[in-house]
Motif scaffolding. Structure first.
Motif, PDB file in Angstrom:
ATOM      1  N   ARG A  19     -51.059   6.183  10.710  1.00  0.00           N
ATOM      2  CA  ARG A  19     -51.484   6.643  11.971  1.00  0.00           C
ATOM      3  C   ARG A  19     -50.361   5.587  12.952  1.00  0.00           C
ATOM      4  NH1 ARG A  19     -55.258   5.734  17.220  1.00  0.00           N
ATOM      5  NH2 ARG A  19     -55.649   8.029  17.748  1.00  0.00           N
ATOM      6  N   LEU A  20     -49.345   6.568  13.612  1.00  0.00           N
ATOM      7  CA  LEU A  20     -48.519   5.933  14.622  1.00  0.00           C
ATOM      8  C   LEU A  20     -48.833   6.210  15.914  1.00  0.00           C
ATOM      9  CD1 LEU A  20     -45.089   7.412  13.254  1.00  0.00           C
ATOM     10  CD2 LEU A  20     -46.279   5.287  12.180  1.00  0.00           C
ATOM     11  N   SER A  21     -48.588   5.078  16.601  1.00  0.00           N
ATOM     12  CA  SER A  21     -48.923   5.070  18.145  1.00  0.00           C
ATOM     13  C   SER A  21     -47.715   4.842  18.956  1.00  0.00           C
ATOM     14  CB  SER A  21     -49.777   3.848  18.223  1.00  0.00           C
ATOM     15  OG  SER A  21     -51.110   4.127  17.686  1.00  0.00           O
ATOM     16  N   CYS A  22     -47.879   5.348  20.071  1.00  0.00           N
ATOM     17  CA  CYS A  22     -46.619   5.323  21.063  1.00  0.00           C
ATOM     18  C   CYS A  22     -47.125   4.934  22.494  1.00  0.00           C
ATOM     19  CB  CYS A  22     -45.605   6.471  21.145  1.00  0.00           C
ATOM     20  SG  CYS A  22     -44.503   6.196  22.450  1.00  0.00           S
ATOM     21  N   ALA A  23     -46.704   3.773  22.894  1.00  0.00           N
ATOM     22  CA  ALA A  23     -47.530   3.302  24.190  1.00  0.00           C
ATOM     23  C   ALA A  23     -46.041   3.784  25.381  1.00  0.00           C
ATOM     24  CB  ALA A  23     -47.515   1.947  24.425  1.00  0.00           C
ATOM     25  N   ALA A  24     -46.318   4.467  26.266  1.00  0.00           N
ATOM     26  CA  ALA A  24     -45.451   5.139  27.153  1.00  0.00           C
ATOM     27  C   ALA A  24     -45.681   4.319  28.725  1.00  0.00           C
ATOM     28  CB  ALA A  24     -45.548   6.354  27.580  1.00  0.00           C
ATOM     29  N   SER A  25     -44.614   3.873  29.335  1.00  0.00           N
ATOM     30  CA  SER A  25     -44.561   3.378  30.659  1.00  0.00           C
ATOM     31  C   SER A  25     -43.710   3.765  31.485  1.00  0.00           C
ATOM     32  CB  SER A  25     -44.666   1.703  30.647  1.00  0.00           C
ATOM     33  OG  SER A  25     -43.354   1.187  30.078  1.00  0.00           O
ATOM     34  N   GLY A  26     -44.042   3.690  32.729  1.00  0.00           N
ATOM     35  CA  GLY A  26     -42.846   4.234  33.813  1.00  0.00           C
ATOM     36  C   GLY A  26     -43.455   5.440  34.468  1.00  0.00           C
ATOM     37  N   ILE A  27     -42.733   6.568  34.712  1.00  0.00           N
ATOM     38  CA  ILE A  27     -43.177   7.883  35.417  1.00  0.00           C
ATOM     39  C   ILE A  27     -43.985   8.681  34.481  1.00  0.00           C
ATOM     40  CG2 ILE A  27     -42.649   9.529  36.979  1.00  0.00           C
ATOM     41  CD1 ILE A  27     -39.756   7.992  37.213  1.00  0.00           C
ATOM     42  N   ILE A  28     -45.089   8.240  34.222  1.00  0.00           N
ATOM     43  CA  ILE A  28     -46.043   8.803  33.049  1.00  0.00           C
ATOM     44  C   ILE A  28     -46.242  10.151  33.535  1.00  0.00           C
ATOM     45  CG2 ILE A  28     -47.801   8.685  31.699  1.00  0.00           C
ATOM     46  CD1 ILE A  28     -45.910   6.489  31.250  1.00  0.00           C
ATOM     47  N   SER A  29     -46.490  10.520  34.800  1.00  0.00           N
ATOM     48  CA  SER A  29     -47.066  11.626  35.425  1.00  0.00           C
ATOM     49  C   SER A  29     -46.162  12.660  35.426  1.00  0.00           C
ATOM     50  CB  SER A  29     -47.841  11.484  36.754  1.00  0.00           C
ATOM     51  OG  SER A  29     -46.839  11.091  37.603  1.00  0.00           O
ATOM     52  N   ARG A  30     -45.048  12.381  35.168  1.00  0.00           N
ATOM     53  CA  ARG A  30     -43.996  13.336  35.267  1.00  0.00           C
ATOM     54  C   ARG A  30     -43.446  13.698  33.827  1.00  0.00           C
ATOM     55  NH1 ARG A  30     -44.187  10.860  40.260  1.00  0.00           N
ATOM     56  NH2 ARG A  30     -43.909  12.381  41.973  1.00  0.00           N
ATOM     57  N   ILE A  31     -43.972  13.363  32.850  1.00  0.00           N
ATOM     58  CA  ILE A  31     -43.398  13.604  31.557  1.00  0.00           C
ATOM     59  C   ILE A  31     -44.201  14.911  31.137  1.00  0.00           C
ATOM     60  CG2 ILE A  31     -43.738  13.259  29.000  1.00  0.00           C
ATOM     61  CD1 ILE A  31     -43.608  10.213  29.858  1.00  0.00           C
ATOM     62  N   TYR A  32     -43.076  15.844  30.744  1.00  0.00           N
ATOM     63  CA  TYR A  32     -43.245  17.349  30.595  1.00  0.00           C
ATOM     64  C   TYR A  32     -44.083  17.430  29.160  1.00  0.00           C
ATOM     65  CZ  TYR A  32     -43.259  22.210  29.495  1.00  0.00           C
ATOM     66  OH  TYR A  32     -43.339  23.374  28.757  1.00  0.00           O
ATOM     67  N   ALA A  33     -43.483  16.584  28.217  1.00  0.00           N
ATOM     68  CA  ALA A  33     -43.652  16.760  26.729  1.00  0.00           C
ATOM     69  C   ALA A  33     -43.528  15.548  26.246  1.00  0.00           C
ATOM     70  CB  ALA A  33     -42.919  18.012  26.065  1.00  0.00           C
ATOM     71  N   MET A  34     -44.212  15.165  25.237  1.00  0.00           N
ATOM     72  CA  MET A  34     -44.160  14.021  24.207  1.00  0.00           C
ATOM     73  C   MET A  34     -44.280  14.293  22.830  1.00  0.00           C
ATOM     74  SD  MET A  34     -46.214  10.670  26.028  1.00  0.00           S
ATOM     75  CE  MET A  34     -45.310   9.532  25.261  1.00  0.00           C
ATOM     76  N   GLY A  35     -43.557  13.532  22.055  1.00  0.00           N
ATOM     77  CA  GLY A  35     -43.387  13.914  20.676  1.00  0.00           C
ATOM     78  C   GLY A  35     -42.947  12.909  19.644  1.00  0.00           C
ATOM     79  N   TRP A  36     -42.523  13.287  18.539  1.00  0.00           N
ATOM     80  CA  TRP A  36     -41.960  12.283  17.395  1.00  0.00           C
ATOM     81  C   TRP A  36     -40.773  13.088  16.698  1.00  0.00           C
ATOM     82  CZ3 TRP A  36     -43.908   7.459  16.691  1.00  0.00           C
ATOM     83  CH2 TRP A  36     -45.031   7.012  17.389  1.00  0.00           C
ATOM     84  N   TYR A  37     -39.979  12.374  16.841  1.00  0.00           N
ATOM     85  CA  TYR A  37     -38.635  12.561  15.872  1.00  0.00           C
ATOM     86  C   TYR A  37     -38.796  11.519  14.555  1.00  0.00           C
ATOM     87  CZ  TYR A  37     -36.150  15.695  19.111  1.00  0.00           C
ATOM     88  OH  TYR A  37     -35.716  16.504  20.223  1.00  0.00           O
ATOM     89  N   ARG A  38     -37.955  12.052  13.612  1.00  0.00           N
ATOM     90  CA  ARG A  38     -37.921  10.984  12.530  1.00  0.00           C
ATOM     91  C   ARG A  38     -36.297  11.374  11.990  1.00  0.00           C
ATOM     92  NH1 ARG A  38     -41.569  13.820   7.782  1.00  0.00           N
ATOM     93  NH2 ARG A  38     -40.347  15.825   7.427  1.00  0.00           N
ATOM     94  N   GLN A  39     -35.804  10.203  11.354  1.00  0.00           N
ATOM     95  CA  GLN A  39     -34.580  10.491  10.867  1.00  0.00           C
ATOM     96  C   GLN A  39     -34.505   9.603   9.568  1.00  0.00           C
ATOM     97  OE1 GLN A  39     -31.177   8.699  13.286  1.00  0.00           O
ATOM     98  NE2 GLN A  39     -29.756   9.947  12.018  1.00  0.00           N
ATOM     99  N   ALA A  40     -34.456  10.437   8.278  1.00  0.00           N
ATOM    100  CA  ALA A  40     -34.176   9.806   7.207  1.00  0.00           C
ATOM    101  C   ALA A  40     -32.876   9.338   6.640  1.00  0.00           C
ATOM    102  CB  ALA A  40     -34.725  10.913   5.956  1.00  0.00           C
ATOM    103  N   PRO A  41     -32.886   8.341   5.784  1.00  0.00           N
ATOM    104  CA  PRO A  41     -31.388   8.017   5.446  1.00  0.00           C
ATOM    105  C   PRO A  41     -30.339   9.189   5.027  1.00  0.00           C
ATOM    106  CG  PRO A  41     -33.027   6.560   4.527  1.00  0.00           C
ATOM    107  CD  PRO A  41     -33.854   7.713   4.926  1.00  0.00           C
ATOM    108  N   GLY A  42     -29.256   9.296   5.823  1.00  0.00           N
ATOM    109  CA  GLY A  42     -28.302  10.015   5.300  1.00  0.00           C
ATOM    110  C   GLY A  42     -28.667  11.552   5.953  1.00  0.00           C
TER     111      GLY A  42
END
Length: 113
Positions: A19-42
């Protein structure tokens, strides 16, 4: 301005869960969307999962039925089940703020037996 900090990565055997977690700070109320990207080697960075401010979710085909994204105020989570070796990647928390993209520094997920 938004700052994103991921946690929860690690080494897991095929078929396991993380289970991955992400803590956001700043202008939270104006975030339209949040998500997760990933990048595998190569490989190119790919969008894994998204949750909008309205609660809609979307997933890349390769993780449908296995991953679940959720958001609770300033936190976004990615529950990853039935992990496969091909899920090995650095996972980045992401948000859309007025059509601007922000990423965290990433957390490494390694799926190996």
């Amino acid at each position: 301005q938004v700052q994103l900090v991921e946690s929860g990565g690690g080494l897991v055997q095929p078929g396991g869960s993380l289970r991955l977690s992400c803590a956001a700070s700043g202008i939270i109320s104006r975030i339209y969307a949040m998500g997760w990207y990933r990048q595998a080697p190569g490989k190119q960075r790919e969008l894994v999962a998204v949750v909008t401010s309205g609660g809609s979710t979307n997933y890349t085909d390769s993780v449908k039925g296995r991953f679940t994204i959720s958001r609770d105020n300033a936190m976004v989570f990615l529950q990853m089940n039935s992990l496969k070796p091909e899920d090995t990647a650095v996972y980045y928390c992401w948000c859309d703020l007025f059509a601007m993209n922000f990423w965290g520094k990433g957390t490494l997920v390694t799926v190996s037996s």
